[in-house]
Write a protein that holds these residues in place. Structure first.
Motif, PDB file in Angstrom:
ATOM      1  N   ARG A 102      -7.920   3.726  57.289  1.00  0.00           N
ATOM      2  CA  ARG A 102      -8.309   2.461  56.667  1.00  0.00           C
ATOM      3  C   ARG A 102      -9.605   2.003  57.314  1.00  0.00           C
ATOM      4  N   LEU A 103     -10.621   1.801  56.492  1.00  0.00           N
ATOM      5  CA  LEU A 103     -11.946   1.488  57.016  1.00  0.00           C
ATOM      6  C   LEU A 103     -12.034   0.035  57.472  1.00  0.00           C
ATOM      7  N   PRO A 104     -12.701  -0.206  58.589  1.00  0.00           N
ATOM      8  CA  PRO A 104     -12.952  -1.576  59.037  1.00  0.00           C
ATOM      9  C   PRO A 104     -14.167  -2.156  58.314  1.00  0.00           C
ATOM     10  N   ASP A 105     -14.512  -3.391  58.633  1.00  0.00           N
ATOM     11  CA  ASP A 105     -15.701  -4.008  58.032  1.00  0.00           C
ATOM     12  C   ASP A 105     -16.977  -3.310  58.492  1.00  0.00           C
ATOM     13  N   GLU A 106     -16.951  -2.762  59.697  1.00  0.00           N
ATOM     14  CA  GLU A 106     -18.107  -2.036  60.209  1.00  0.00           C
ATOM     15  C   GLU A 106     -18.362  -0.795  59.354  1.00  0.00           C
ATOM     16  N   HIS A 107     -19.628  -0.448  59.189  1.00  0.00           N
ATOM     17  CA  HIS A 107     -19.993   0.691  58.349  1.00  0.00           C
ATOM     18  C   HIS A 107     -19.849   1.996  59.136  1.00  0.00           C
ATOM     19  N   ILE A 108     -18.631   2.492  59.195  1.00  0.00           N
ATOM     20  CA  ILE A 108     -18.349   3.760  59.859  1.00  0.00           C
ATOM     21  C   ILE A 108     -17.349   4.543  59.018  1.00  0.00           C
ATOM     22  N   PHE A 109     -17.334   5.868  59.212  1.00  0.00           N
ATOM     23  CA  PHE A 109     -16.368   6.744  58.567  1.00  0.00           C
ATOM     24  C   PHE A 109     -15.826   7.727  59.602  1.00  0.00           C
ATOM     25  N   PRO A 110     -14.587   8.165  59.431  1.00  0.00           N
ATOM     26  CA  PRO A 110     -14.090   9.250  60.278  1.00  0.00           C
ATOM     27  C   PRO A 110     -14.765  10.560  59.886  1.00  0.00           C
ATOM     28  N   PRO A 111     -14.739  11.566  60.746  1.00  0.00           N
ATOM     29  CA  PRO A 111     -15.345  12.860  60.403  1.00  0.00           C
ATOM     30  C   PRO A 111     -14.669  13.475  59.174  1.00  0.00           C
ATOM     31  N   PRO A 112     -15.433  14.074  58.264  1.00  0.00           N
ATOM     32  CA  PRO A 112     -14.853  14.683  57.063  1.00  0.00           C
ATOM     33  C   PRO A 112     -13.779  15.727  57.346  1.00  0.00           C
ATOM     34  N   ARG A 113     -13.852  16.393  58.500  1.00  0.00           N
ATOM     35  CA  ARG A 113     -12.867  17.432  58.821  1.00  0.00           C
ATOM     36  C   ARG A 113     -11.455  16.864  58.934  1.00  0.00           C
ATOM     37  N   LEU A 114     -11.331  15.533  59.037  1.00  0.00           N
ATOM     38  CA  LEU A 114     -10.019  14.903  59.162  1.00  0.00           C
ATOM     39  C   LEU A 114      -9.416  14.536  57.806  1.00  0.00           C
ATOM     40  N   ALA A 115     -10.080  14.915  56.719  1.00  0.00           N
ATOM     41  CA  ALA A 115      -9.562  14.609  55.385  1.00  0.00           C
ATOM     42  C   ALA A 115      -8.266  15.364  55.122  1.00  0.00           C
ATOM     43  N   GLU A 116      -7.454  14.818  54.217  1.00  0.00           N
ATOM     44  CA  GLU A 116      -6.237  15.501  53.805  1.00  0.00           C
ATOM     45  C   GLU A 116      -6.589  16.764  53.020  1.00  0.00           C
ATOM     46  N   ASP A 117      -5.578  17.573  52.743  1.00  0.00           N
ATOM     47  CA  ASP A 117      -5.816  18.829  52.031  1.00  0.00           C
ATOM     48  C   ASP A 117      -6.462  18.605  50.665  1.00  0.00           C
ATOM     49  N   ASN A 118      -6.152  17.466  50.023  1.00  0.00           N
ATOM     50  CA  ASN A 118      -6.734  17.185  48.706  1.00  0.00           C
ATOM     51  C   ASN A 118      -8.122  16.557  48.799  1.00  0.00           C
TER      52      ASN A 118
END
Length: 229
Positions: free
Chosen positions: A5-21
């Motif tokens: 769940r993204l915070p108000d700050e403009h950040i993203f987790p690394p794409p490698r942590l995405a689910e299989d879909n």
């Protein structure tokens, strides 16, 4: 993997942590800074009307190297008939509205919500989002739009009202991107007609390396126009 769940700050987790879909995160907003950060990381928003904003980074990823475009004999014959006049950045808002209407008509819903349209129109006005249009006389016959960063073009959606209009538009755009030394077209999701045009699926890690290289080049911002070879 958990969905972040993204915070108000403009950040993203690394794409490698995405689910299989490919689903990576939920929430946030569609502001210009967040969208540009997302694209620079190989992430894009895609969600249905009424749902929260969902952010994706699929594995594998469908890409097209502009110089690997394939055009069938029948499509070459269509192009040679000069049925359409192709333009760039002439009717961005009309293109994105038509993309939304076409998808809603055929699928009953669309991910191109009012908020998405507003966000990408904002990116267009800022010089990052671009459209290509096919005209039959004075009527819009087809088109596409996407986002450009560095030497990468991220295709978002296309529509056609006359057979092959969107394909001819796409081919014309790719030829121009080759002239501008673009190295990557992100097609995001796999479709048969993009595969026929030379797109291929690659592992996400390879896509991210290609994207990293493309982003080393300056972005071509502002209104686009076709240039003579």
């Amino acid at each position: 993997m958990p969905v972040f769940r993204l915070p108000d700050e403009h950040i993203f987790p690394p794409p490698r942590l995405a689910e299989d879909n490919g689903l990576l995160a939920v929430g946030g907003d569609l502001s210009e800074p967040r969208l540009l950060l997302a694209y620079s990381m190989g992430i894009f928003p895609w969600y249905a009307e009424g749902d929260p904003i969902l952010w994706w980074s699929p594995d594998p990823r469908l890409v097209l190297s502009p110089d690997e475009l394939r055009i069938s004999r029948s499509l070459k014959q269509t192009i040679n008939k000069n049925l359409f006049t192709i333009t760039l950045d002439t009717a961005f808002e009309e293109v994105i509205v038509n993309c939304a209407v076409i998808h809603r008509t055929h699928a009953g819903s669309t991910w191109i919500t009012d908020d998405m349209m507003e966000a990408y129109i904002g990116l267009h006005r800022a010089g990052y989002a671009h459209s290509a249009e096919a005209w039959s006389g004075k009527k819009l016959a087809g088109g596409l739009y996407g986002v450009s960063l560095g030497a990468a073009f991220f295709g978002e959606s296309m529509f056609t009202k006359i057979s092959n209009a969107s394909k001819v538009t796409f081919i014309s755009l790719v030829h121009q991107l080759v002239q501008w030394n673009f190295t990557l077209i992100d097609c995001q999701m796999t479709t048969p007609h993009l595969l026929h045009l030379g797109a291929r699926e690659i592992p996400r890690i390879q896509f991210l390396e290609m994207l990293k290289s493309a982003l080393l080049k300056p972005s071509k911002k502002g209104k686009w126009m076709f240039e003579n070879p």
